[in-house]
Design a protein around this motif. Structure first.
Motif, PDB file in Angstrom:
ATOM      1  N   GLY A 138      51.293 -42.834 -57.235  1.00  0.00           N
ATOM      2  CA  GLY A 138      52.137 -42.360 -56.161  1.00  0.00           C
ATOM      3  C   GLY A 138      52.135 -40.873 -55.913  1.00  0.00           C
ATOM      4  N   VAL A 139      52.517 -40.508 -54.690  1.00  0.00           N
ATOM      5  CA  VAL A 139      52.937 -39.157 -54.363  1.00  0.00           C
ATOM      6  C   VAL A 139      54.421 -39.248 -54.092  1.00  0.00           C
ATOM      7  CG1 VAL A 139      50.733 -38.450 -53.410  1.00  0.00           C
ATOM      8  CG2 VAL A 139      52.406 -39.500 -51.909  1.00  0.00           C
ATOM      9  N   THR A 140      55.116 -38.114 -54.065  1.00  0.00           N
ATOM     10  CA  THR A 140      56.549 -38.177 -53.843  1.00  0.00           C
ATOM     11  C   THR A 140      56.850 -38.696 -52.443  1.00  0.00           C
ATOM     12  OG1 THR A 140      56.604 -35.908 -53.052  1.00  0.00           O
ATOM     13  CG2 THR A 140      56.923 -36.236 -55.407  1.00  0.00           C
ATOM     14  N   GLN A 141      57.984 -39.361 -52.309  1.00  0.00           N
ATOM     15  CA  GLN A 141      58.345 -39.929 -51.011  1.00  0.00           C
ATOM     16  C   GLN A 141      58.516 -38.849 -49.951  1.00  0.00           C
ATOM     17  OE1 GLN A 141      61.561 -42.591 -52.712  1.00  0.00           O
ATOM     18  NE2 GLN A 141      61.013 -43.749 -50.896  1.00  0.00           N
ATOM     19  N   THR A 142      58.919 -37.663 -50.367  1.00  0.00           N
ATOM     20  CA  THR A 142      59.211 -36.628 -49.386  1.00  0.00           C
ATOM     21  C   THR A 142      57.979 -35.810 -49.021  1.00  0.00           C
ATOM     22  OG1 THR A 142      59.844 -35.151 -51.199  1.00  0.00           O
ATOM     23  CG2 THR A 142      61.599 -36.431 -50.147  1.00  0.00           C
ATOM     24  N   SER A 143      56.886 -35.919 -49.762  1.00  0.00           N
ATOM     25  CA  SER A 143      55.701 -35.120 -49.462  1.00  0.00           C
ATOM     26  C   SER A 143      54.820 -35.838 -48.458  1.00  0.00           C
ATOM     27  CB  SER A 143      54.901 -34.845 -50.744  1.00  0.00           C
ATOM     28  OG  SER A 143      54.407 -36.052 -51.272  1.00  0.00           O
ATOM     29  N   ALA A 144      54.188 -35.062 -47.586  1.00  0.00           N
ATOM     30  CA  ALA A 144      53.265 -35.637 -46.613  1.00  0.00           C
ATOM     31  C   ALA A 144      51.894 -35.738 -47.267  1.00  0.00           C
ATOM     32  CB  ALA A 144      53.202 -34.757 -45.378  1.00  0.00           C
ATOM     33  N   PRO A 145      51.282 -36.908 -47.284  1.00  0.00           N
ATOM     34  CA  PRO A 145      49.980 -37.047 -47.936  1.00  0.00           C
ATOM     35  C   PRO A 145      48.906 -36.256 -47.212  1.00  0.00           C
ATOM     36  CG  PRO A 145      50.509 -39.040 -46.702  1.00  0.00           C
ATOM     37  CD  PRO A 145      51.737 -38.177 -46.679  1.00  0.00           C
ATOM     38  N   GLN A 146      47.959 -35.728 -47.996  1.00  0.00           N
ATOM     39  CA  GLN A 146      46.864 -34.952 -47.426  1.00  0.00           C
ATOM     40  C   GLN A 146      45.682 -35.828 -47.044  1.00  0.00           C
ATOM     41  OE1 GLN A 146      46.230 -32.295 -50.748  1.00  0.00           O
ATOM     42  NE2 GLN A 146      47.474 -30.684 -49.842  1.00  0.00           N
ATOM     43  N   ASN A 147      45.530 -36.953 -47.704  1.00  0.00           N
ATOM     44  CA  ASN A 147      44.345 -37.775 -47.456  1.00  0.00           C
ATOM     45  C   ASN A 147      44.527 -38.660 -46.235  1.00  0.00           C
ATOM     46  OD1 ASN A 147      46.240 -39.207 -49.209  1.00  0.00           O
ATOM     47  ND2 ASN A 147      44.759 -40.869 -49.106  1.00  0.00           N
ATOM     48  N   THR A 148      43.449 -38.872 -45.521  1.00  0.00           N
ATOM     49  CA  THR A 148      43.496 -39.627 -44.265  1.00  0.00           C
ATOM     50  C   THR A 148      43.927 -41.069 -44.483  1.00  0.00           C
ATOM     51  OG1 THR A 148      41.732 -38.229 -43.383  1.00  0.00           O
ATOM     52  CG2 THR A 148      42.150 -40.300 -42.244  1.00  0.00           C
ATOM     53  N   GLY A 149      43.484 -41.676 -45.580  1.00  0.00           N
ATOM     54  CA  GLY A 149      43.840 -43.071 -45.826  1.00  0.00           C
ATOM     55  C   GLY A 149      45.338 -43.286 -45.899  1.00  0.00           C
ATOM     56  N   SER A 150      46.039 -42.420 -46.639  1.00  0.00           N
ATOM     57  CA  SER A 150      47.499 -42.539 -46.744  1.00  0.00           C
ATOM     58  C   SER A 150      48.177 -42.224 -45.420  1.00  0.00           C
ATOM     59  CB  SER A 150      48.014 -41.599 -47.838  1.00  0.00           C
ATOM     60  OG  SER A 150      47.590 -42.035 -49.109  1.00  0.00           O
ATOM     61  N   GLN A 151      47.653 -41.259 -44.697  1.00  0.00           N
ATOM     62  CA  GLN A 151      48.213 -40.948 -43.376  1.00  0.00           C
ATOM     63  C   GLN A 151      48.096 -42.156 -42.450  1.00  0.00           C
ATOM     64  OE1 GLN A 151      45.973 -37.508 -42.184  1.00  0.00           O
ATOM     65  NE2 GLN A 151      46.929 -36.166 -43.707  1.00  0.00           N
ATOM     66  N   ARG A 152      46.980 -42.859 -42.539  1.00  0.00           N
ATOM     67  CA  ARG A 152      46.799 -44.061 -41.723  1.00  0.00           C
ATOM     68  C   ARG A 152      47.814 -45.137 -42.108  1.00  0.00           C
ATOM     69  NH1 ARG A 152      41.579 -44.917 -39.189  1.00  0.00           N
ATOM     70  NH2 ARG A 152      41.884 -47.146 -39.534  1.00  0.00           N
ATOM     71  N   LEU A 153      48.026 -45.331 -43.403  1.00  0.00           N
ATOM     72  CA  LEU A 153      48.973 -46.354 -43.846  1.00  0.00           C
ATOM     73  C   LEU A 153      50.384 -46.052 -43.348  1.00  0.00           C
ATOM     74  CD1 LEU A 153      47.935 -47.181 -47.539  1.00  0.00           C
ATOM     75  CD2 LEU A 153      47.239 -48.313 -45.414  1.00  0.00           C
ATOM     76  N   ILE A 154      50.780 -44.786 -43.406  1.00  0.00           N
ATOM     77  CA  ILE A 154      52.115 -44.409 -42.937  1.00  0.00           C
ATOM     78  C   ILE A 154      52.234 -44.627 -41.429  1.00  0.00           C
ATOM     79  CG2 ILE A 154      53.667 -42.454 -42.595  1.00  0.00           C
ATOM     80  CD1 ILE A 154      52.712 -41.393 -45.311  1.00  0.00           C
ATOM     81  N   ALA A 155      51.207 -44.246 -40.686  1.00  0.00           N
ATOM     82  CA  ALA A 155      51.250 -44.442 -39.229  1.00  0.00           C
ATOM     83  C   ALA A 155      51.318 -45.921 -38.879  1.00  0.00           C
ATOM     84  CB  ALA A 155      50.012 -43.807 -38.599  1.00  0.00           C
ATOM     85  N   ILE A 156      50.595 -46.742 -39.594  1.00  0.00           N
ATOM     86  CA  ILE A 156      50.638 -48.190 -39.348  1.00  0.00           C
ATOM     87  C   ILE A 156      52.024 -48.739 -39.652  1.00  0.00           C
ATOM     88  CG2 ILE A 156      49.762 -50.403 -40.210  1.00  0.00           C
ATOM     89  CD1 ILE A 156      47.043 -48.908 -40.606  1.00  0.00           C
ATOM     90  N   ALA A 157      52.634 -48.276 -40.753  1.00  0.00           N
ATOM     91  CA  ALA A 157      53.976 -48.730 -41.115  1.00  0.00           C
ATOM     92  C   ALA A 157      55.006 -48.289 -40.078  1.00  0.00           C
ATOM     93  CB  ALA A 157      54.349 -48.201 -42.498  1.00  0.00           C
ATOM     94  N   GLU A 158      54.841 -47.091 -39.560  1.00  0.00           N
ATOM     95  CA  GLU A 158      55.776 -46.604 -38.543  1.00  0.00           C
ATOM     96  C   GLU A 158      55.661 -47.392 -37.250  1.00  0.00           C
ATOM     97  OE1 GLU A 158      54.758 -42.500 -38.308  1.00  0.00           O
ATOM     98  OE2 GLU A 158      56.078 -41.901 -39.972  1.00  0.00           O
ATOM     99  N   ALA A 159      54.473 -47.927 -36.997  1.00  0.00           N
ATOM    100  CA  ALA A 159      54.260 -48.693 -35.763  1.00  0.00           C
ATOM    101  C   ALA A 159      54.742 -50.127 -35.866  1.00  0.00           C
ATOM    102  CB  ALA A 159      52.782 -48.673 -35.393  1.00  0.00           C
ATOM    103  N   GLY A 160      54.909 -50.629 -37.076  1.00  0.00           N
ATOM    104  CA  GLY A 160      55.375 -52.010 -37.219  1.00  0.00           C
ATOM    105  C   GLY A 160      55.381 -52.465 -38.660  1.00  0.00           C
ATOM    106  N   GLU A 161      56.234 -53.459 -38.959  1.00  0.00           N
ATOM    107  CA  GLU A 161      56.335 -53.963 -40.329  1.00  0.00           C
ATOM    108  C   GLU A 161      55.366 -55.103 -40.612  1.00  0.00           C
ATOM    109  OE1 GLU A 161      60.194 -55.099 -41.617  1.00  0.00           O
ATOM    110  OE2 GLU A 161      60.997 -53.046 -41.565  1.00  0.00           O
ATOM    111  N   ARG A 162      55.072 -55.931 -39.607  1.00  0.00           N
ATOM    112  CA  ARG A 162      54.236 -57.103 -39.846  1.00  0.00           C
ATOM    113  C   ARG A 162      53.061 -57.130 -38.867  1.00  0.00           C
ATOM    114  NH1 ARG A 162      58.054 -62.350 -40.868  1.00  0.00           N
ATOM    115  NH2 ARG A 162      55.970 -63.241 -41.172  1.00  0.00           N
ATOM    116  N   TYR A 163      51.897 -57.482 -39.405  1.00  0.00           N
ATOM    117  CA  TYR A 163      50.683 -57.566 -38.599  1.00  0.00           C
ATOM    118  C   TYR A 163      49.927 -58.844 -38.946  1.00  0.00           C
ATOM    119  CZ  TYR A 163      51.255 -52.555 -37.545  1.00  0.00           C
ATOM    120  OH  TYR A 163      51.734 -51.329 -37.121  1.00  0.00           O
TER     121      TYR A 163
END
Length: 385
Positions: free
Chosen positions: A266-291
């Motif tokens: 893990g990284v801390t919940q409050t830190s913004a991840p630097q890697n693109t993969g984690s940024q993608r996961l967060i953006a996907i989660a923000e767009a919806g819970e179920r796919y």
């Protein structure tokens, strides 16, 4: 197209939901978990890398010497050793395991984590170094005469190894990432390209990006594709979703109670991840819970997009069908890791893996019957050539 399953070779029983009960390297648990995978239909397990974690290479050797069939995926960061030294280590481990080794090269997506072991390169510099590193390792594995190397990051003269892998021409190279730099490096050098579980549409786009990078590098073949998930299964859909929400609550409580460095992956919940993969996961989660059929993103959101963190939720039948959807995209290595590492490895092996294998075998047989004369499938050795 055959399918393979990758599990986790943890050295202790800690996870995002539970603090470990003993030392960081629990020898008995390490063997028990690996044996559970071997006994329940898994093909290989990942020995992960963390800056303060037990060294995965001797842990892999320990398992290789005690189990006969389970294949080993060893994670390695290029910053921690010189490539000639690493190549000898890998070749020795391939000898110990009698040809069961694959090496997963980690470029590193977090500057702070890399800096813990003295790595001060930028992300783009790390990708360039990783690409050069892999090229050297491959050459050491396959060259019987002394050679020199004058590169951007490494220079040496008159080197030849006296230990070579069992596998011919060499062990497979695994690589992951979701940035253009990752696609370029992995598309050029990887035999296996690893992705974190995303919705089907986005996964298909990433697969095409990897293939395009391989073609741009002049390759005639393309990397095999691996995708990773966190399965949450139960006998009924209702029970599976109850379990999913209990798991999410445990993740949140665990992260509130423990420092980030003690929470697996893990990284801390409050830190913004630097890697693109984690940024993608967060953006996907923000767009919806179920796919799609069963993909659930709150587990990824709760960890700050840390690593393999999107879940597949449902009965074994539902999760198996969801995995088959990814197989239909061209994914032939399915990575799965539960939150109770040992029990979930057994349950997934008993209840999900057989369903997926049976359906894949049926589909392959049907295709073979419909097209009895076809081009032979490219071998792993050809891909690694």
């Amino acid at each position: 197209m055959p399918v393979e399953f990758l599990g986790i070779a943890a050295t202790n029983d800690g996870s995002e939901t539970t603090a470990r009960s003993g030392a960081a390297f629990d020898k008995d648990y390490t063997l028990r978990l690996a044996r559970a995978h071997e006994d329940h239909g898994w093909d290989r397990v990942l020995f992960a890398y963390g800056s303060g974690s037990p060294d995965p290479a001797p842990a892999a050797a320990y398992i290789a010497a005690r189990l006969d069939r389970l294949q080993l995926l060893l994670a390695h960061r290029p910053n921690v050793s010189y490539p000639t030294y690493a190549a000898k280590t890998f070749a020795t481990l391939d000898q110990i395991s009698e040809g069961r080794l694959t090496v997963h090269f980690i470029t590193g997506g977090n500057d702070h984590e890399q800096g813990r072991e003295g790595d001060t390169l930028t992300k783009d510099e790390r990708y360039a170094r990783t690409r050069e590193y892999i090229q050297i390792v491959k050459k050491v594995w396959t060259t019987r005469e002394p050679f020199d190397h004058e590169g951007e990051h490494y220079r040496f003269h008159d080197f030849v190894s006296d230990v070579f892998p069992v596998q011919h021409p060499r062990p497979a190279v695994s690589f992951g990432g979701s940035s253009p730099a990752a696609y370029a490096a992995g598309g050029a050098e990887a035999d296996i390209y690893c992705l974190w579980g995303e919705p089907l549409e986005k996964t298909a786009q990433q697969i095409e990006a990897v293939k395009a990078a391989a073609r741009a590098a002049g390759r005639t073949g393309v990397p095999r594709i691996q995708v990773a998930f966190r399965p949450i299964i139960a006998p009924t859909e209702e029970l599976a979703w109850e379990k999913a929400h209990r798991t999410l609550g445990a993740i949140r409580r665990r992260r509130e109670a423990a420092p980030a460095r003690h929470v697996r992956g893990g990284v801390t919940q409050t830190s913004a991840p630097q890697n693109t993969g984690s940024q993608r996961l967060i953006a996907i989660a923000e767009a919806g819970e179920r796919y799609d059929r069963a993909l659930w993103t709150p587990t990824a959101a709760a960890t700050g997009g840390a690593g393999n963190s999107n879940a597949l939720v449902g009965t074994p039948e539902t999760v198996a069908q969801a995995l088959l959807d990814y197989h239909d995209l061209g994914v032939d290595i399915l990575s799965a890791r539960g939150y109770d590492l040992l029990d979930d490895a057994v349950d997934f092996g008993r209840h999900v893996i057989p369903l997926v294998r049976e359906e894949v075998a049926k589909r392959d047989a049907a295709r073979a019957a419909a097209h009895p004369v076809s081009e032979p499938r490219q071998s792993a050795a050809a891909v690694r050539g």
